[in-house]
Design a protein around this motif. Structure first.
Motif: not given
Length: 309
Positions: A42-62
């Motif tokens: 119930n509060s205005p918020t900045y939501l940050t999504l950081s997508w990261s990919k290399t040859l060995f890994s792939h992830s999303l940080t929210i």
């Protein structure tokens, strides 16, 4: 004149038998960070999504400031995330995260999916945030009738290439392909394959500002290749390019893989500071109010870091 804007050697090129132990830190990291304006708890918020990919890994940080930060592995090579879908409850906030990347489609090895996925956040059973094109798949299982509006405020991406750097952006609701070319001290900006701006003699014009029009929309374009000019012999540094539509600029704090990547250049912080300050040039003081979570977003910013692959 710059002796070939991109004629510098690839950093950390493996040259010994230590390749296996060092490769993971040497491969380019495709990192895309997007900031959205939404409502959480119930509060205005900045939501940050950081997508990261290399040859060995792939992830999303929210992450949402002072609320939570969660990292999801999207690496399909591991057994646990073979289906790449699931949910997670954030108990102390009564928030729940839902995701499905089972059939997600990616363009040119991008870390960010293009289609056939969803990411959702609900609070006490009410949908607060939704991203993706599979709302029809998500809604029947979660009794959701309406998809909340998602407002994208800024996008920051690390792009790699030799002479050409490509990204995608949405200006005023329309998707466009952005391409930056640099060769022989000449900088060119293409939008959807059409050349929109040419800058010559970058050794003297290493930092600048111009206005271009995309589908009748005025876009402010800033460039800073001082790092390339200053390090043309040893190949260090990167170029930075900003596309600004309307008012307001939001550059979230760098996290994870992106923060490590920026450490490769000592000029990283100064370049980012220049981008932040320059994007406000010529605007009234009231325009900066879009930095506040409580205000309505009226613009969009694209920040590109260009690295030699």
């Amino acid at each position: 004149m710059i002796a070939g804007c991109f004629n510098f050697s690839q950093p950390n090129t493996p040259s010994s038998s230590s390749y296996c132990s060092q490769t993971q830190s040497q491969v380019p990291q495709n990192v895309v960070t997007c900031t959205y304006q939404t409502q959480l708890c119930n509060s205005p918020t900045y939501l940050t999504l950081s997508w990261s990919k290399t040859l060995f890994s792939h992830s999303l940080t929210i992450s949402a400031t002072d609320i939570f930060s969660i990292t999801i592995s999207l690496n399909s090579s591991t057994f646990f995330f073979r289906t790449r879908h699931g949910s997670k409850t954030i108990h102390h906030r009564k928030l729940k995260l839902h995701w499905n990347f089972t059939r997600a489609e990616f363009i040119q090895n991008s870390a960010e999916p293009e289609s056939r996925f969803y990411l959702a956040i609900s609070h006490k059973g009410k949908l607060q945030f939704f991203l993706g094109d599979l709302f029809h798949v998500f809604s029947p299982h979660h009794h959701q009738q309406d998809c909340p509006e998602t407002v994208l405020l800024s996008r920051r991406e690390h792009v790699f290439g030799s002479r050409s750097y490509v990204s995608r952006a949405v200006f005023m609701g329309t998707k466009h392909v952005i391409e930056i070319e640099c060769s022989g001290g000449i900088l060119g900006v293409k939008v959807d394959g059409e050349m929109r701006l040419v800058v010559k003699r970058l050794a003297w014009k290493f930092r600048g500002y111009e206005k271009i029009f995309i589908d009748g929309v005025e876009v402010e374009f800033y460039w800073d290749v001082l790092s390339w000019v200053a390090n043309s012999e040893n190949g260090n540094g990167h170029g930075v390019f900003v596309f600004q539509v309307g008012d307001g600029t939001v550059w979230p704090e760098m996290v994870g893989a992106e923060k490590k990547l920026m450490k490769k250049s000592v000029s990283g912080s100064s370049v980012l500071q220049w981008a932040e300050e320059s994007s406000e040039c010529g605007r009234t003081s009231s325009s900066s109010s879009t930095r506040s979570c409580g205000s309505n977003a009226t613009g969009f910013s694209l920040l590109l870091y260009a690295w030699r692959a």
